[in-house]
Write an enzyme that holds these catalytic residues in place. Sequence first.
Site, mmCIF file in Angstrom:
data_model
loop_
_atom_site.group_PDB
_atom_site.id
_atom_site.type_symbol
_atom_site.label_atom_id
_atom_site.label_comp_id
_atom_site.label_asym_id
_atom_site.label_seq_id
_atom_site.Cartn_x
_atom_site.Cartn_y
_atom_site.Cartn_z
ATOM 1 N N ASP A 1 0.788 -1.240 0.093
ATOM 2 C CA ASP A 1 -0.082 -0.188 -0.194
ATOM 3 C C ASP A 1 0.912 1.174 -0.087
ATOM 4 O O ASP A 1 2.022 1.073 0.694
ATOM 5 C CB ASP A 1 -0.750 0.030 1.314
ATOM 6 N N THR B 1 -0.038 4.680 0.978
ATOM 7 C CA THR B 1 -0.532 5.487 2.060
ATOM 8 C C THR B 1 -0.148 4.971 3.495
ATOM 9 O O THR B 1 -0.904 3.804 3.787
ATOM 10 C CB THR B 1 -1.989 5.994 2.384
ATOM 11 N N ARG C 1 -18.291 22.278 -4.116
ATOM 12 C CA ARG C 1 -17.714 21.735 -5.398
ATOM 13 C C ARG C 1 -17.724 22.837 -6.400
ATOM 14 O O ARG C 1 -16.662 22.828 -7.133
ATOM 15 C CB ARG C 1 -18.603 20.565 -5.773
ATOM 16 N N ARG D 1 -5.432 3.980 -8.406
ATOM 17 C CA ARG D 1 -6.803 3.938 -8.447
ATOM 18 C C ARG D 1 -7.688 2.730 -8.479
ATOM 19 O O ARG D 1 -8.408 2.289 -9.314
ATOM 20 C CB ARG D 1 -6.987 4.751 -9.856
ATOM 21 N N THR E 1 16.721 -36.790 22.516
ATOM 22 C CA THR E 1 18.259 -36.817 22.523
ATOM 23 C C THR E 1 18.449 -35.997 21.085
ATOM 24 O O THR E 1 19.384 -35.109 21.200
ATOM 25 C CB THR E 1 18.773 -37.925 22.315
ATOM 26 N N ASP E 2 17.807 -36.245 20.041
ATOM 27 C CA ASP E 2 18.059 -35.493 18.845
ATOM 28 C C ASP E 2 17.187 -34.105 18.844
ATOM 29 O O ASP E 2 17.674 -33.033 18.308
ATOM 30 C CB ASP E 2 17.356 -36.387 17.607
#
Length: 997
Positions: free
Chosen positions: A351, A353, A489, A677, A798-799
Amino acid sequence: MENAHTKTVEEVLGHFGVNESTGLSLEQVKKLKERWGSNELPAEEGKTLLELVIEQFEDLLVRILLLAACISFVLAWFEEGEETITAFVEPFVILLILVANAIVGVWQERNAENAIEALKEYEPEMGKVYRQDRKSVQRIKAKDIVPGDIVEIAVGDKVPADIRLTSIKSTTLRVDQSILTGESVSVIKHTDPVPDPRAVNQDKKNMLFSGTNIAAGKAMGVVVATGVNTEIGKIRDEMVATEQERTPLQQKLDEFGEQLSKVISLICIAVWIINIGHFNDPVHGGSWIRGAIYYFKIAVALAVAAIPEGLPAVITTCLALGTRRMAKKNAIVRSLPSVETLGCTSVICSDKTGTLTTNQMSVCRMFILDRVEGDSCSLNEFTITGSTYAPIGEVHKDDKPVKCHQYDGLVELATICALCNDSALDYNEAKGVYEKVGEATETALTCLVEKMNVFDTELKGLSKIERANACNSVIKQLMKKEFTLEFSRDRKSMSVYCTPNKPSRTSMSKMFVKGAPEGVIDRCTHIRVGSTKVPMTPGVKQKVMSVIREWGSGSDTLRCLALATHDNPLRREEMNLEDSANFIKYETNLTFVGCVGMLDPPRIEVASSVKLCRQAGIRVIMITGDNKGTAVAICRRIGIFGQDEDVTSKAFTGREFDELSPSAQRDACLNARCFARVEPSHKSKIVEFLQSFDEITAMTGDGVNDAPALKKSEIGIAMGSGTAVAKTASEMVLADDNFSTIVAAVEEGRAIYNNMKQFIRYLISSNVGEVVCIFLTAALGFPEALIPVQLLWVNLVTDGLPATALGFNPPDLDIMNKPPRNPKEPLISGWLFFRYLAIGCYVGAATVGAAAWWFIAADGGPRVSFYQLSHFLQCKDDNPDFEGVDCAIFESPYPMTMALSVLVTIEMCNALNSLSENQSLLRMPPWENIWLVGSICLSMSLHFLILYVEPLPLIFQITPLNLTQWLMVLKISLPVILMDETLKFVARNYLEPAILE
């Protein structure tokens, strides 16, 4: 309703047969409820506890062990004599291991909480609707809202469904839809149709989406989608449909399990068939069935020997230790297997932002007018340092710091920034950082005023809380904000009406304006030069606009704001503040003061991390909801693109990507490094294409919209500041939201895989040795050298300890200079398979040899012949071949003890060999990993414990050894180091150079 955004308000209301002022009738509500159901996201049905438990036993190796345990249990039931109790130890221990593994598995699955449940937190409780049964608005439960309902929403509300706006009741309506679209700033909405049927959610400016928040304003709208049909509902459906892929390591271990199970089955059958001739031996009392059961027990022992029981526990421990180391680097891993997957990440989809950038808008450039003569003018351009909300930074002109109070234009510019602003800075004492209160854009201006300090305020001695708004406070004491003309606007600007706090003849009321440059400058008649006012000529306007256009494109792609004043505004009583259509009239005859350019700046450390990714062969792709210009500019700044690189076919918008054919989309994903976008569906599609190229994809995200892609990608990475949905859908959470943390986690993942490879090979070579040992004893007709309970002890304890310690091996210095490993690369390649087979054969032969040495050559042993040893089952008092031999000697615990001690000691030597795949122990001495030295000491101590502390020798059917016997154990064991050093020498000098060539 499909494509409601393309329809007019009347068409949408007509479609639902509803009136905006009265709403639906109760009859309509009932019908619509029956058709569309409740407005809520259905809960996902999780797996029951029983289903989860059964799932844990679907692994082939686990099933073989379960079968071995059942058979051992049945055989133990029919056991006679002293061994009855010890016979039950083995099935009990196997079952204990299986139960422990199942508990861990179930706990992990239960712990990966359901992201789908987290989506429900975005569902609002209540909604406000108009319906015909009441005259006024009524509050109802959000789940009762149906398509066609008329809904009222206001500031602070959570949108209850997907709504097509019908009318806005305030000057503007701002919506924070970041959880859904990832947009960093709130969006201004309108009611006009958006004619594009393929518009992405960001462009549907007349729609409100369920779960988003109203930041400012009040509006009405008609519900067009509810429940699973909303955008957030579609995300839920996509997440339900996304099956979690198994990680590369899980796939490898599955393949390994299948191969191993086939090999085990073949060897078990072979051992049984080889010994059919011995079924009637006298030792079985001449009973063919008892002979068959005896060799069946050996076959079961083989199965136990071949399966590395300790492997799941060691892998879990190693991954858990890795997660702790990652947590210290701010990467919180939620799913253990994904730790290793990080190591083969070949693509990081990030992203923009907040991950690549700080998500803290910051003004980085500004200009005022220096000189104007006719149509020609010159500017004073300034740059500003600092990329966060901290009020720390300098103003530079020609790369030299300047005092802002020396420029009258800057004093006025700072005044506009401070007053034409509703935001503030806040110091968060808990986090130790400065944060925004209000809009990001306005906070950037507030921060700029603090950096400019135009009245030379004394800042020393102020606490961080006082410092946050110190310079803004000085300006606000000079003038008082009377009222605000909100943004709209049509004019793309907002303004404040201010009066001086101390009125005088010279100081008058003013209007301060800020907004989009083209809108504001068109309404400017004058321009400020110093303290004077000069007419704005077309030539000057062109020059100013060309600089702003250059800033808005080019390498920076800044978001520019023009700042202006109205020196003689109308009086308040002369304005009609009820009608926002008039605001543009009051904002004319302006004087242009200056311009600021801001951006969400890249994090300082990101460029070096991107460079490191390139060295490591990892492609970084930026995926953002922002516009393409800004995205490409940030890509250039951080090194995803070169400064002058042509980005054709490397950067796409969501729309451009949709318009390509499927094959062209596939090609685009092969080359692209930037997608702008985009919508959530694009992210998921991009992940699918990348996976089709066998890329291992890490995908970052923080919003609800990112959840499907996070779930689909191999590594989903959520932000610490992100939504709960994103976090629960992801494998990893970045506590600091920082891209560089991903790169650190990838480096850690690579180191973990390298170490894991070492201990898996170490454990497997041990198992090969055990299988060879049992196969040899059966093929040669020797008495049992190792029994299942001993094998379990070795495999688990052991292992297990040295194997876990191998997880602490230091990473290779050049680990980030190599390309990502191919996830299909086998755990054990051809040469390594030969190497571990050779070592395993030596381990098996040495173990059998140690037991045979006690029978044939040891001073305190019976000194039988090889023939007698290999035909011990025919031993009877009346058999002349065994004259003078006590048949009970073949059941002595000494040979088993010798075999077990050699096996354990060789395994400790083998652990030292595993410090590095090809480096000699002389180059990489044991003290490089002090944990390994400690674990070897602990394993040997535990071996001494079962040898010398009663009643453990009885359970393990062994006995204490003397010094001579221990020296023999060392003589047989130590050559394994020389053998592996020789094989490493061959690999270093003959095989690696050939591969590199």
